[in-house]
Motif scaffolding. Structure first.
Motif, PDB file in Angstrom:
ATOM      1  N   ILE A   1      45.856  50.960  34.317  1.00 56.44           N
ATOM      2  CA  ILE A   1      45.854  52.181  33.519  1.00 56.44           C
ATOM      3  C   ILE A   1      44.522  52.203  32.792  1.00 56.44           C
ATOM      4  O   ILE A   1      44.222  51.319  31.988  1.00 56.44           O
ATOM      5  N   GLY A   2      43.713  53.194  33.152  1.00 55.85           N
ATOM      6  CA  GLY A   2      42.363  53.298  32.619  1.00 55.85           C
ATOM      7  C   GLY A   2      42.336  53.773  31.181  1.00 55.85           C
ATOM      8  O   GLY A   2      43.358  54.186  30.626  1.00 55.85           O
ATOM      9  N   PRO A   3      41.158  53.734  30.567  1.00 55.72           N
ATOM     10  CA  PRO A   3      41.025  54.160  29.170  1.00 55.72           C
ATOM     11  C   PRO A   3      41.381  55.634  28.966  1.00 55.72           C
ATOM     12  O   PRO A   3      41.743  56.034  27.871  1.00 55.72           O
ATOM     13  N   ASP A   4      41.313  56.413  30.032  1.00 56.71           N
ATOM     14  CA  ASP A   4      41.690  57.827  29.958  1.00 56.71           C
ATOM     15  C   ASP A   4      43.159  58.047  30.315  1.00 56.71           C
ATOM     16  O   ASP A   4      43.596  59.168  30.530  1.00 56.71           O
ATOM     17  N   LYS A   5      43.912  56.954  30.393  1.00 56.80           N
ATOM     18  CA  LYS A   5      45.353  56.946  30.711  1.00 56.80           C
ATOM     19  C   LYS A   5      45.661  57.310  32.156  1.00 56.80           C
ATOM     20  O   LYS A   5      46.801  57.495  32.522  1.00 56.80           O
ATOM     21  N   GLN A   6      44.627  57.398  32.991  1.00 56.09           N
ATOM     22  CA  GLN A   6      44.861  57.640  34.412  1.00 56.09           C
ATOM     23  C   GLN A   6      45.346  56.336  35.048  1.00 56.09           C
ATOM     24  O   GLN A   6      44.827  55.262  34.762  1.00 56.09           O
ATOM     25  N   GLN A   7      46.342  56.426  35.914  1.00 56.48           N
ATOM     26  CA  GLN A   7      46.973  55.256  36.514  1.00 56.48           C
ATOM     27  C   GLN A   7      46.534  55.090  37.957  1.00 56.48           C
ATOM     28  O   GLN A   7      46.448  56.059  38.706  1.00 56.48           O
ATOM     29  N   PHE A   8      46.262  53.839  38.330  1.00 54.76           N
ATOM     30  CA  PHE A   8      45.844  53.496  39.681  1.00 54.76           C
ATOM     31  C   PHE A   8      46.700  52.343  40.166  1.00 54.76           C
ATOM     32  O   PHE A   8      47.028  51.447  39.406  1.00 54.76           O
ATOM     33  N   MET A   9      47.028  52.362  41.449  1.00 61.38           N
ATOM     34  CA  MET A   9      47.772  51.258  42.048  1.00 61.38           C
ATOM     35  C   MET A   9      47.037  50.830  43.300  1.00 61.38           C
ATOM     36  O   MET A   9      46.720  51.653  44.157  1.00 61.38           O
ATOM     37  N   ILE A  10      46.745  49.551  43.364  1.00 61.74           N
ATOM     38  CA  ILE A  10      46.152  48.974  44.565  1.00 61.74           C
ATOM     39  C   ILE A  10      47.176  47.965  45.085  1.00 61.74           C
ATOM     40  O   ILE A  10      47.547  47.031  44.371  1.00 61.74           O
ATOM     41  N   ALA A  11      47.658  48.175  46.294  1.00 61.45           N
ATOM     42  CA  ALA A  11      48.755  47.370  46.828  1.00 61.45           C
ATOM     43  C   ALA A  11      48.299  46.521  48.007  1.00 61.45           C
ATOM     44  O   ALA A  11      47.299  46.815  48.660  1.00 61.45           O
ATOM     45  N   ASN A  12      49.060  45.475  48.259  1.00 65.06           N
ATOM     46  CA  ASN A  12      48.885  44.599  49.426  1.00 65.06           C
ATOM     47  C   ASN A  12      47.492  43.981  49.531  1.00 65.06           C
ATOM     48  O   ASN A  12      46.897  43.947  50.600  1.00 65.06           O
ATOM     49  N   ILE A  13      46.993  43.485  48.408  1.00 67.20           N
ATOM     50  CA  ILE A  13      45.705  42.787  48.389  1.00 67.20           C
ATOM     51  C   ILE A  13      45.925  41.382  48.926  1.00 67.20           C
ATOM     52  O   ILE A  13      46.788  40.647  48.428  1.00 67.20           O
ATOM     53  N   ASP A  14      45.173  41.012  49.925  1.00 64.42           N
ATOM     54  CA  ASP A  14      45.261  39.665  50.505  1.00 64.42           C
ATOM     55  C   ASP A  14      44.516  38.700  49.586  1.00 64.42           C
ATOM     56  O   ASP A  14      43.292  38.615  49.591  1.00 64.42           O
ATOM     57  N   ARG A  15      45.272  37.962  48.776  1.00 66.00           N
ATOM     58  CA  ARG A  15      44.670  37.086  47.769  1.00 66.00           C
ATOM     59  C   ARG A  15      43.816  35.980  48.385  1.00 66.00           C
ATOM     60  O   ARG A  15      42.909  35.480  47.739  1.00 66.00           O
ATOM     61  N   THR A  16      44.077  35.628  49.627  1.00 67.14           N
ATOM     62  CA  THR A  16      43.287  34.555  50.249  1.00 67.14           C
ATOM     63  C   THR A  16      41.845  34.979  50.523  1.00 67.14           C
ATOM     64  O   THR A  16      41.004  34.143  50.812  1.00 67.14           O
ATOM     65  N   GLN A  17      41.569  36.271  50.427  1.00 68.47           N
ATOM     66  CA  GLN A  17      40.216  36.784  50.676  1.00 68.47           C
ATOM     67  C   GLN A  17      39.334  36.755  49.431  1.00 68.47           C
ATOM     68  O   GLN A  17      38.168  37.127  49.500  1.00 68.47           O
ATOM     69  N   TYR A  18      39.881  36.326  48.293  1.00 68.96           N
ATOM     70  CA  TYR A  18      39.162  36.360  47.023  1.00 68.96           C
ATOM     71  C   TYR A  18      39.167  34.964  46.401  1.00 68.96           C
ATOM     72  O   TYR A  18      40.092  34.586  45.703  1.00 68.96           O
ATOM     73  N   HIS A  19      38.096  34.211  46.652  1.00 69.07           N
ATOM     74  CA  HIS A  19      38.005  32.828  46.178  1.00 69.07           C
ATOM     75  C   HIS A  19      37.080  32.708  44.975  1.00 69.07           C
ATOM     76  O   HIS A  19      35.982  33.263  44.978  1.00 69.07           O
ATOM     77  N   GLY A  20      37.532  32.000  43.964  1.00 64.08           N
ATOM     78  CA  GLY A  20      36.693  31.652  42.828  1.00 64.08           C
ATOM     79  C   GLY A  20      36.150  32.850  42.063  1.00 64.08           C
ATOM     80  O   GLY A  20      36.661  33.968  42.137  1.00 64.08           O
ATOM     81  N   VAL A  21      35.079  32.581  41.322  1.00 59.18           N
ATOM     82  CA  VAL A  21      34.457  33.605  40.488  1.00 59.18           C
ATOM     83  C   VAL A  21      33.908  34.750  41.332  1.00 59.18           C
ATOM     84  O   VAL A  21      34.061  35.919  40.989  1.00 59.18           O
ATOM     85  N   SER A  22      33.292  34.420  42.455  1.00 58.55           N
ATOM     86  CA  SER A  22      32.732  35.482  43.304  1.00 58.55           C
ATOM     87  C   SER A  22      33.845  36.372  43.862  1.00 58.55           C
ATOM     88  O   SER A  22      33.671  37.587  43.978  1.00 58.55           O
ATOM     89  N   GLY A  23      34.983  35.797  44.181  1.00 58.72           N
ATOM     90  CA  GLY A  23      36.121  36.584  44.655  1.00 58.72           C
ATOM     91  C   GLY A  23      36.667  37.486  43.561  1.00 58.72           C
ATOM     92  O   GLY A  23      37.006  38.647  43.814  1.00 58.72           O
ATOM     93  N   THR A  24      36.732  36.960  42.349  1.00 58.78           N
ATOM     94  CA  THR A  24      37.174  37.768  41.217  1.00 58.78           C
ATOM     95  C   THR A  24      36.206  38.921  40.984  1.00 58.78           C
ATOM     96  O   THR A  24      36.627  40.065  40.793  1.00 58.78           O
ATOM     97  N   ASN A  25      34.916  38.633  41.019  1.00 58.18           N
ATOM     98  CA  ASN A  25      33.895  39.677  40.848  1.00 58.18           C
ATOM     99  C   ASN A  25      34.051  40.758  41.910  1.00 58.18           C
ATOM    100  O   ASN A  25      33.977  41.954  41.604  1.00 58.18           O
ATOM    101  N   ARG A  26      34.281  40.339  43.141  1.00 51.64           N
ATOM    102  CA  ARG A  26      34.434  41.304  44.240  1.00 51.64           C
ATOM    103  C   ARG A  26      35.684  42.163  44.044  1.00 51.64           C
ATOM    104  O   ARG A  26      35.648  43.373  44.238  1.00 51.64           O
ATOM    105  N   LEU A  27      36.788  41.543  43.646  1.00 52.11           N
ATOM    106  CA  LEU A  27      38.021  42.295  43.431  1.00 52.11           C
ATOM    107  C   LEU A  27      37.849  43.303  42.291  1.00 52.11           C
ATOM    108  O   LEU A  27      38.260  44.460  42.418  1.00 52.11           O
ATOM    109  N   VAL A  28      37.231  42.900  41.205  1.00 53.43           N
ATOM    110  CA  VAL A  28      36.996  43.814  40.089  1.00 53.43           C
ATOM    111  C   VAL A  28      36.125  44.981  40.542  1.00 53.43           C
ATOM    112  O   VAL A  28      36.409  46.142  40.232  1.00 53.43           O
TER     113      VAL A  28
END
Length: 81
Positions: A37-64
């Motif tokens: 839920i963004g600062p403007d109260k707009q809601q977003f849903m991202i589903a079925n993210i393959d967590r194995t594709q996001y490793h460590g800090v670089s994976g977190t940065n990419r997901l963000v």
């Protein structure tokens, strides 16, 4: 990210997106769904993210970055209607 708990994921994403409210769900198949839920109260849903594709800090940065891109694309498409 594939070894992080729901609360750990929410804490990491919330720290990187401080103006947003983050709720995570870990699905039965270990994929991740993120509700933002963004600062403007707009809601977003991202589903079925393959967590194995996001490793460590670089994976977190990419997901963000991908979450932010989804938010921008969603806003742009809603402005077209």
């Amino acid at each position: 990210m594939d070894t992080m708990s729901k609360s750990e994921l929410e804490a990491v994403l919330s720290s990187r997106l401080p103006q947003c409210s983050i709720v995570c769900s870990i699905n039965a198949d270990s994929s991740l769904s993120v509700e933002v839920i963004g600062p403007d109260k707009q809601q977003f849903m991202i589903a079925n993210i393959d967590r194995t594709q996001y490793h460590g800090v670089s994976g977190t940065n990419r997901l963000v970055r991908e979450i932010l891109e989804e938010m921008v694309m969603s806003r742009q498409s809603s402005n077209l209607t």
